[in-house]
Scaffold this active site. Structure first.
Site, PDB file in Angstrom:
ATOM      1  N   ASP A  36       0.765  -1.208  -0.080  1.00  0.00           N
ATOM      2  CA  ASP A  36       0.061  -0.069  -0.101  1.00  0.00           C
ATOM      3  C   ASP A  36       0.855   1.431  -0.038  1.00  0.00           C
ATOM      4  O   ASP A  36       0.573   2.152  -0.600  1.00  0.00           O
ATOM      5  CB  ASP A  36      -1.181   0.102   1.289  1.00  0.00           C
ATOM      6  CG  ASP A  36      -1.924  -1.091   1.203  1.00  0.00           C
ATOM      7  OD1 ASP A  36      -1.990  -1.723   0.351  1.00  0.00           O
ATOM      8  OD2 ASP A  36      -2.647  -1.143   2.097  1.00  0.00           O
ATOM      9  N   SER A  84     -37.101  -3.291 -16.318  1.00  0.00           N
ATOM     10  CA  SER A  84     -37.285  -4.293 -15.238  1.00  0.00           C
ATOM     11  C   SER A  84     -37.311  -5.623 -15.566  1.00  0.00           C
ATOM     12  O   SER A  84     -37.633  -5.889 -16.830  1.00  0.00           O
ATOM     13  CB  SER A  84     -38.274  -3.763 -14.104  1.00  0.00           C
ATOM     14  OG  SER A  84     -39.441  -3.563 -14.645  1.00  0.00           O
ATOM     15  N   LEU A  85     -37.478  -6.648 -14.722  1.00  0.00           N
ATOM     16  CA  LEU A  85     -37.627  -7.937 -14.995  1.00  0.00           C
ATOM     17  C   LEU A  85     -39.092  -8.537 -14.520  1.00  0.00           C
ATOM     18  O   LEU A  85     -39.551  -8.052 -13.556  1.00  0.00           O
ATOM     19  CB  LEU A  85     -36.677  -8.671 -14.204  1.00  0.00           C
ATOM     20  CG  LEU A  85     -35.343  -8.450 -14.964  1.00  0.00           C
ATOM     21  CD1 LEU A  85     -34.062  -9.365 -13.903  1.00  0.00           C
ATOM     22  CD2 LEU A  85     -35.168  -9.168 -16.434  1.00  0.00           C
ATOM     23  N   GLU A 116     -27.648 -15.880 -13.719  1.00  0.00           N
ATOM     24  CA  GLU A 116     -26.554 -15.528 -12.856  1.00  0.00           C
ATOM     25  C   GLU A 116     -27.468 -14.708 -11.668  1.00  0.00           C
ATOM     26  O   GLU A 116     -28.704 -14.563 -11.639  1.00  0.00           O
ATOM     27  CB  GLU A 116     -26.036 -14.235 -13.505  1.00  0.00           C
ATOM     28  CG  GLU A 116     -27.371 -13.673 -14.322  1.00  0.00           C
ATOM     29  CD  GLU A 116     -26.693 -12.612 -15.544  1.00  0.00           C
ATOM     30  OE1 GLU A 116     -26.361 -11.427 -15.261  1.00  0.00           O
ATOM     31  OE2 GLU A 116     -26.460 -13.207 -16.663  1.00  0.00           O
ATOM     32  N   LYS A 118     -29.067 -12.895  -8.894  1.00  0.00           N
ATOM     33  CA  LYS A 118     -29.586 -11.236  -9.070  1.00  0.00           C
ATOM     34  C   LYS A 118     -28.978 -10.554  -7.805  1.00  0.00           C
ATOM     35  O   LYS A 118     -29.505 -10.974  -6.461  1.00  0.00           O
ATOM     36  CB  LYS A 118     -31.003 -11.633  -8.716  1.00  0.00           C
ATOM     37  CG  LYS A 118     -31.800 -10.259  -9.291  1.00  0.00           C
ATOM     38  CD  LYS A 118     -33.098 -10.472  -9.258  1.00  0.00           C
ATOM     39  CE  LYS A 118     -33.949  -9.211  -9.542  1.00  0.00           C
ATOM     40  NZ  LYS A 118     -33.977  -8.239  -8.431  1.00  0.00           N
ATOM     41  N   ASP A 120     -28.772  -7.791  -4.859  1.00  0.00           N
ATOM     42  CA  ASP A 120     -29.678  -7.074  -4.407  1.00  0.00           C
ATOM     43  C   ASP A 120     -28.962  -5.614  -4.035  1.00  0.00           C
ATOM     44  O   ASP A 120     -28.379  -5.500  -3.039  1.00  0.00           O
ATOM     45  CB  ASP A 120     -30.052  -7.352  -3.257  1.00  0.00           C
ATOM     46  CG  ASP A 120     -31.403  -6.875  -2.542  1.00  0.00           C
ATOM     47  OD1 ASP A 120     -32.013  -6.156  -3.295  1.00  0.00           O
ATOM     48  OD2 ASP A 120     -31.834  -7.232  -1.493  1.00  0.00           O
ATOM     49  N   TYR A 228     -23.788  -6.708 -15.556  1.00  0.00           N
ATOM     50  CA  TYR A 228     -24.615  -7.794 -16.352  1.00  0.00           C
ATOM     51  C   TYR A 228     -25.307  -7.411 -17.475  1.00  0.00           C
ATOM     52  O   TYR A 228     -26.119  -8.377 -18.135  1.00  0.00           O
ATOM     53  CB  TYR A 228     -25.638  -8.340 -15.082  1.00  0.00           C
ATOM     54  CG  TYR A 228     -26.545  -6.945 -14.903  1.00  0.00           C
ATOM     55  CD1 TYR A 228     -27.397  -6.511 -15.649  1.00  0.00           C
ATOM     56  CD2 TYR A 228     -26.566  -6.669 -13.290  1.00  0.00           C
ATOM     57  CE1 TYR A 228     -28.405  -5.362 -14.997  1.00  0.00           C
ATOM     58  CE2 TYR A 228     -27.290  -5.727 -12.736  1.00  0.00           C
ATOM     59  CZ  TYR A 228     -28.032  -4.925 -13.840  1.00  0.00           C
ATOM     60  OH  TYR A 228     -29.010  -4.035 -13.432  1.00  0.00           O
ATOM     61  N   LYS A 316     -37.095 -15.649  -8.224  1.00  0.00           N
ATOM     62  CA  LYS A 316     -37.019 -15.004  -6.753  1.00  0.00           C
ATOM     63  C   LYS A 316     -36.912 -15.949  -5.709  1.00  0.00           C
ATOM     64  O   LYS A 316     -37.687 -16.896  -5.546  1.00  0.00           O
ATOM     65  CB  LYS A 316     -38.093 -13.796  -6.308  1.00  0.00           C
ATOM     66  CG  LYS A 316     -38.284 -12.756  -7.428  1.00  0.00           C
ATOM     67  CD  LYS A 316     -37.020 -11.799  -7.089  1.00  0.00           C
ATOM     68  CE  LYS A 316     -37.222 -10.508  -6.909  1.00  0.00           C
ATOM     69  NZ  LYS A 316     -38.269  -9.799  -6.380  1.00  0.00           N
ATOM     70  N   CYS A 410     -44.380  11.525  28.301  1.00  0.00           N
ATOM     71  CA  CYS A 410     -43.963   9.735  28.212  1.00  0.00           C
ATOM     72  C   CYS A 410     -45.033   8.968  28.396  1.00  0.00           C
ATOM     73  O   CYS A 410     -45.665   9.284  29.548  1.00  0.00           O
ATOM     74  CB  CYS A 410     -42.614   9.578  29.393  1.00  0.00           C
ATOM     75  SG  CYS A 410     -42.414   8.110  29.787  1.00  0.00           S
ATOM     76  N   CYS A 413     -44.242   7.398  32.423  1.00  0.00           N
ATOM     77  CA  CYS A 413     -44.168   8.258  33.497  1.00  0.00           C
ATOM     78  C   CYS A 413     -44.986   9.654  33.363  1.00  0.00           C
ATOM     79  O   CYS A 413     -44.932   9.947  34.486  1.00  0.00           O
ATOM     80  CB  CYS A 413     -42.752   8.416  34.126  1.00  0.00           C
ATOM     81  SG  CYS A 413     -41.830   9.430  33.038  1.00  0.00           S
ATOM     82  N   CYS A 428     -37.870  10.553  26.659  1.00  0.00           N
ATOM     83  CA  CYS A 428     -38.305  10.961  27.774  1.00  0.00           C
ATOM     84  C   CYS A 428     -37.180  11.506  28.779  1.00  0.00           C
ATOM     85  O   CYS A 428     -36.115  10.934  29.028  1.00  0.00           O
ATOM     86  CB  CYS A 428     -38.901   9.807  28.500  1.00  0.00           C
ATOM     87  SG  CYS A 428     -39.139   9.972  30.405  1.00  0.00           S
ATOM     88  N   CYS A 433     -38.429   7.601  35.665  1.00  0.00           N
ATOM     89  CA  CYS A 433     -39.006   6.863  34.808  1.00  0.00           C
ATOM     90  C   CYS A 433     -38.871   5.453  34.885  1.00  0.00           C
ATOM     91  O   CYS A 433     -37.915   4.871  34.662  1.00  0.00           O
ATOM     92  CB  CYS A 433     -38.784   7.262  33.097  1.00  0.00           C
ATOM     93  SG  CYS A 433     -39.674   6.368  31.940  1.00  0.00           S
TER      94      CYS A 433
HETATM   95  S1  IVH Z   1     -30.774  -7.839 -15.880  1.00  0.00           S
HETATM   96  C1  IVH Z   1     -33.813  -6.290 -18.917  1.00  0.00           C
HETATM   97  N1  IVH Z   1     -29.272  -9.065 -14.273  1.00  0.00           N
HETATM   98  O1  IVH Z   1     -32.712  -6.323 -10.960  1.00  0.00           O
HETATM   99  C2  IVH Z   1     -32.992  -6.938 -17.874  1.00  0.00           C
HETATM  100  N2  IVH Z   1     -30.422  -7.564 -13.458  1.00  0.00           N
HETATM  101  O2  IVH Z   1     -35.677  -6.708 -11.308  1.00  0.00           O
HETATM  102  C3  IVH Z   1     -32.474  -5.918 -16.821  1.00  0.00           C
HETATM  103  N3  IVH Z   1     -30.379  -6.994 -10.968  1.00  0.00           N
HETATM  104  O3  IVH Z   1     -33.075  -3.301 -12.404  1.00  0.00           O
HETATM  105  C4  IVH Z   1     -31.642  -6.427 -15.842  1.00  0.00           C
HETATM  106  N4  IVH Z   1     -28.592  -8.464 -10.812  1.00  0.00           N
HETATM  107  O4  IVH Z   1     -30.935  -3.755 -10.846  1.00  0.00           O
HETATM  108  C5  IVH Z   1     -30.260  -8.302 -14.401  1.00  0.00           C
HETATM  109  N5  IVH Z   1     -27.509 -10.331 -13.055  1.00  0.00           N
HETATM  110  C6  IVH Z   1     -28.625  -9.397 -13.154  1.00  0.00           C
HETATM  111  C7  IVH Z   1     -29.071  -8.472 -11.932  1.00  0.00           C
HETATM  112  C8  IVH Z   1     -30.109  -7.809 -12.188  1.00  0.00           C
HETATM  113  C9  IVH Z   1     -29.635  -7.584  -9.994  1.00  0.00           C
HETATM  114  C10 IVH Z   1     -31.355  -6.026 -10.752  1.00  0.00           C
HETATM  115  C11 IVH Z   1     -31.169  -4.785 -11.562  1.00  0.00           C
HETATM  116  C12 IVH Z   1     -32.537  -4.705 -12.281  1.00  0.00           C
HETATM  117  C13 IVH Z   1     -33.271  -5.186 -11.317  1.00  0.00           C
HETATM  118  C14 IVH Z   1     -34.490  -6.055 -12.170  1.00  0.00           C
END
Ligand code: IVH
Length: 673
Positions: A36, A84-85, A116, A118, A120, A228, A316, A410, A413, A428, A433
Site C-alpha cells: 500500500d 425491469s424484469l 446469474e 440477482k 440486491d 450484467y 425470486k 412519556c 411516567c 423521556c 421513569c
Molecule cells: S438484468 C432487462 N441481471 O434486478 C434486464 N438484473 O428486477 C435488466 N439485477 O433493475 C436487468 N442482478 O437492478 C439483471 N444479474 C442481473 C441482475 C439484475 C441484479 C437487478 C437490476 C434490475 C433488477 C430487475
C-alpha cells in the site's frame, strides 16, 4: 502554465498506467503486487507532476477523489430505457417462462440460457465513449436517472478507461452497485459508535452511498459493482450474453460471481438450485437468479413487452417479506429514554418465522412513509435484522385508518418529552421513569451483558412490579426467601436464580461496561474501552478528550462516556457494586509500547465475516508486528477464518497453509503479548 515537456507527459502516462494496473490487481483480482505504501508513493508522485504541469489524463487515478460537493444531481436520459424484469416464484414458473419463449419463437428447439445471481443493490449505467468512462447514472424511473459520475468514480474496481483488444466507440454498460455483507455490518458498527442510525440492509446502505452529494462520503463506503448487461452501443458486435460477459472480464470490468451457461430449461433449474444452495455462503445479498436467453439475435426477436424483456426472467428466492395489517401502534420507552413507535401486527409468517411486531424506528419515518393504524403494509425480515415496514399499500385504505402523532409526554411516567437536537428521536427526560429503569435492568441482566441465567425479561418485569428490584444494584440484594413468596418461584428455581446471580459476579470489564447501558456504548465501544483502560477505576472522572483519542471512538460516544464517569451518583453505584462482591477482570487490555512485536515476520490473510470489524483485526496484527495480505500465497503463514469464508479457504487448503479461527487467533495474541 507552459506546455509540459514530452518527458513529463511520458512519465505521467507511465505512472497512470502503472497505478491503474496495481489498482486492478488489488481491487478486482485481490492479488496485489506492491505494498500500500509503494502505491501511495507512486500516487503522490503522479499528483505532484499533474499539479506542476497541469497535464491530467482522463483516466488518472487522481480523478477518482477530491471533487467539491454538488448542490444537486443533474438529470440524465438513458439512450435506451433501463427495464425491469418479470418474476418467477417457483421452478414451475421458470419452466413456464421457457414455454413462453418457445411459443413466441415458434420453435421446440432447446434454448441456451445464462443464469446469474440477482444482486440486491442499486442499478447503474456506465457510459464509455472512446473507451473512457464519461458518465454514470442511476436507473431512476427507467427513462431518466441522476448523474452520479463523481461518486461512481470513487469505486476503485470500476475502470476509468476500458483496456481491451476491442473497444466499442460507445457503450452503455449496466450493473448493480452493492455492498459486501461484512462491510455493511462493519459500517453499522461504526454508525453505532457515532450515534447514527444503522442501515436496515446492505441495499439501503449502498443506495445511500451512491446518492451522496459529497463524493468524499461515497469514497469512504466500500461499494462494489457487478456488470450484467448492455444498453445502447455503437460498434459493439457481441453475439450473446456469454460473449459480452467474457468481454467485460477482458475489459477489467467486474462481473457477477457464479455466472453460468446452460442448454435447456432443466439444466437452468439445476443451476438455479445450485445457486440457491450456495446463497448463504455468498459475501453479498442475492435475492434471486436472473435467467436470460443467451443469443442476442433471439433476444432481438423476442423483444420487449411494455417494461420487461420477453427474453429474461428473475427467479425470486422465497421472500423475506410479507403483507399484513397494523392492528395498533404503541410507544415503547427504551432504557435510555428513547421513545420508539412499534407496530403491533396481525401475525404473519415470513421465511418460517411468525412476525407480530415491527419497529417503526421514529416519527420522521412514520411521516415519511405515511404509516397509520389500520394500514396494510409490506414488512421485511431479512437476515438477522429486526422486522421493518417497507411501505404502505395505500390502495387498501378504507378511510378508517388513524394517525399516530409523536408523544408530548412519556407514555409511562408522564414526564416531558424532548426531541434530540439535530436528531429524530424523542426522549423521556424523567428522572424516575419506571419504563426506563425496567429496560435498564433487563439490559443489565441480558445474555450479552451480565448474562444472569434465569433473569430474562419476564422475571425482571415480575421482580420490578413486586418492588423487589428497583435498580440493577438490587439484583445482588435478592434473597431466596423473597423469591419464594412470588407465584412463579419454587425452591429449586429460586435457588438457581440466586446461584446464577452469585456466579455472574465474576465478569470482564468489557461486558461490565456494556451492561451499564451508557448511551451510545454498544458491545464494540465497550470492548474498545476495555482495551484502553486497565481497570474500571481508571475510567473514573475521565476526560472527553482522553476517550475521543481512542482510534475509532466517535465524538458522541466520547461525550457520553465521559459524562457517565464524571457523575458522582454513577460512581457511587459502581462503588456499591464492588462492595456487593463484583469482581472485574480485564483480558482485553492491551499493553501499549511494551516493545514486543510477537508477530514479526508473520503474514496473515483474513477471510469471512468476523465478530469484530476486519480493520480492527488488521490493526491488532499490525500492532504486533505482523503483515496483512489480501490474498493467500505460499508466503502466507496463517489464514484467519471468519463465518462463510470465501475462496481463500480453498486456496489455503491447496497450499497447506495453517488455518485458525478468530478465537484461536485472539488466543495467540494473548499468549504472545
Ligand atoms: S438484468 C432487462 N441481471 O434486478 C434486464 N438484473 O428486477 C435488466 N439485477 O433493475 C436487468 N442482478 O437492478 C439483471 N444479474 C442481473 C441482475 C439484475 C441484479 C437487478 C437490476 C434490475 C433488477 C430487475
Amino acid at each position: 502554465m507552459t506546455k509540459p515537456s514530452k518527458a513529463v507527459m511520458h512519465e505521467i502516462e507511465n505512472l497512470v498506467n502503472t497505478l491503474n494496473h496495481h489498482c486492478y490487481q488489488y481491487h478486482v483480482l485481490d492479488s496485489p503486487e506492491i505494498s500500500d505504501s509503494e502505491y501511495d508513493n507512486l500516487f503522490r508522485k503522479l499528483k505532484q507532476l499533474e499539479d506542476s504541469s497541469g497535464h491530467v489524463l482522463p483516466n488518472s487515478p487522481t480523478q477518482r477523489v477530491g471533487a467539491p460537493p454538488l448542490d444537486k444531481f443533474r438529470k440524465v436520459r438513458h439512450t435506451e430505457p433501463m427495464l425491469s424484469l418479470d418474476n418467477a416464484f417457483s421452478y414451475e414458473e421458470i419452466s413456464e417462462f421457457d414455454r413462453r419463449v418457445k411459443r413466441f419463437l415458434k420453435s421446440d428447439d432447446e434454448i441456451e440460457y445464462t443464469a446469474e445471481p440477482k444482486y440486491d443493490g442499486l442499478a447503474i449505467e456506465l457510459t464509455y465513449i472512446g473507451g473512457l468512462l464519461k458518465r454514470a447514472s442511476t436507473r431512476g424511473d427507467g427513462n431518466e436517472g441522476e448523474d452520479v459520475t463523481l461518486n461512481i468514480k470513487t469505486i476503485m474496481e470500476i475502470p476509468l478507461k476500458i483496456e481491451s483488444s476491442h473497444v466499442p466507440d460507445e457503450i452503455d454498460i449496466r450493473g448493480e452497485i452493492y455492498m459486501y455483507i461484512n462491510e455493511f455490518k462493519a459500517l453499522n458498527v461504526e454508525r453505532e459508535l457515532n450515534g447514527e442510525q444503522a442501515f436496515a440492509n446492505p441495499r439501503n446502505a449502498a443506495a445511500g452511498a451512491v446518492r451522496q452529494l459529497d463524493s468524499s462520503i461515497t469514497a469512504k463506503r466500500k461499494l462494489h459493482l457487478a456488470c450484467y448487461g448492455m444498453g445502447a452501443s455503437k460498434k459493439a458486435n457481441f453475439k450473446s450474453q456469454w460473449e459480452f460477459i467474457q468481454w467485460l472480464k477482458d475489459s477489467r470490468l467486474p462481473v457477477p460471481d457464479n455466472i453460468n451457461l446452460a442448454m435447456g430449461i432443466e439444466h437452468v433449474i439445476d443451476l438455479v438450485k445450485h445457486i440457491e444452495n450456495k446463497r448463504s455462503s455468498f459475501s453479498f445479498e442475492a435475492d434471486g437468479v436472473v435467467i436470460k436467453v443467451n443469443d442476442f439475435g433471439l433476444q432481438e426477436t423476442l423483444g420487449i413487452k411494455t417494461r420487461e424483456p420477453r427474453w429474461a426472467t428473475a427467479y425470486k428466492f422465497p421472500a423475506h417479506q410479507g403483507v399484513t395489517k397494523i392492528n395498533d401502534i404503541i410507544a415503547s420507552v427504551g432504557r435510555t429514554g428513547t421513545i420508539t413507535p412499534v407496530a403491533l401486527l396481525e401475525p404473519v409468517s415470513i421465511g418460517g418465522v411468525t412476525v407480530s411486531r415491527s419497529t417503526l424506528h421514529n416519527w420522521d419515518e412514520i411521516e415519511r412513509k405515511d404509516i397509520r393504524i389500520g394500514d396494510t403494509i409490506l414488512v421485511e425480515r431479512a437476515g438477522d435484522v429486526i422486522p421493518h415496514v417497507i411501505g404502505v399499500m395505500k390502495e387498501k385504505r378504507t378511510g378508517n385508518e388513524k394517525l399516530f402523532p409523536p408523544p408530548v409526554t412519556c407514555p409511562d411516567c408522564g414526564s416531558s418529552v424532548e426531541k434530540e437536537e439535530g436528531g429524530v428521536a424523542y426522549r423521556c427526560i424523567g428522572f424516575n421513569c419506571r419504563a426506563q429503569t425496567q429496560e435498564h435492568i433487563k439490559h443489565y441482566a441480558s445474555r450479552s451483558a451480565m448474562n444472569i441465567e434465569g433473569l430474562g425479561e419476564k422475571n425482571v418485569e415480575l421482580l420490578f412490579s413486586q418492588g423487589l428490584i428497583n435498580h440493577f444494584v438490587d439484583i445482588y440484594r435478592l434473597k431466596k426467601e423473597a423469591l419464594l413468596a412470588l407465584p412463579r418461584f419454587a425452591e429449586k428455581s429460586a435457588r438457581n436464580l440466586v446461584d446464577a446471580i452469585e456466579q455472574s459476579k465474576n465478569t470482564t470489564l468489557s461486558k461490565f461496561i456494556y451492561s451499564l447501558g451508557i448511551v451510545h456504548v454498544g458491545e464494540y465501544a465497550a470492548k474498545l474501552l476495555a482495551k484502553n483502560f486497565h481497570a474500571l477505576e481508571d475510567l473514573f472522572n475521565v476526560s472527553e478528550d482522553r476517550i475521543a483519542s481512542i482510534r475509532q471512538m466517535g465524538e458522541k460516544t466520547a461525550m457520553s462516556v465521559s459524562r457517565f464517569f464524571n457523575d458522582g451518583k454513577n460512581l457511587g453505584v459502581l462503588q456499591e457494586l464492588k462492595n456487593l462482591g463484583l469482581k472485574i477482570s480485564n483480558p482485553d487490555f492491551e499493553v501499549a509500547g511494551s516493545g514486543e512485536r510477537p508477530f514479526n515476520g508473520l503474514t496473515f490473510v483474513i477471510t469471512g465475516t468476523l465478530t469484530i470489524p476486519r480493520q480492527e483485526v488488521e490493526g491488532i496484527i499490525e500492532k504486533h508486528g505482523g503483515h496483512v495480505a489480501k490474498s493467500v500465497s505460499k508466503k502466507t503463514d496463517y489464514v484467519v477464518l471468519g463465518e462463510s469464508p470465501g475462496s481463500k479457504l480453498n486456496k489455503a487448503q491447496t497450499l497447506g497453509i495453517k488455518k485458525i479461527s478468530y478465537e484461536e487467533f485472539m488466543q495467540m495474541v494473548e499468549e504472545r503479548s
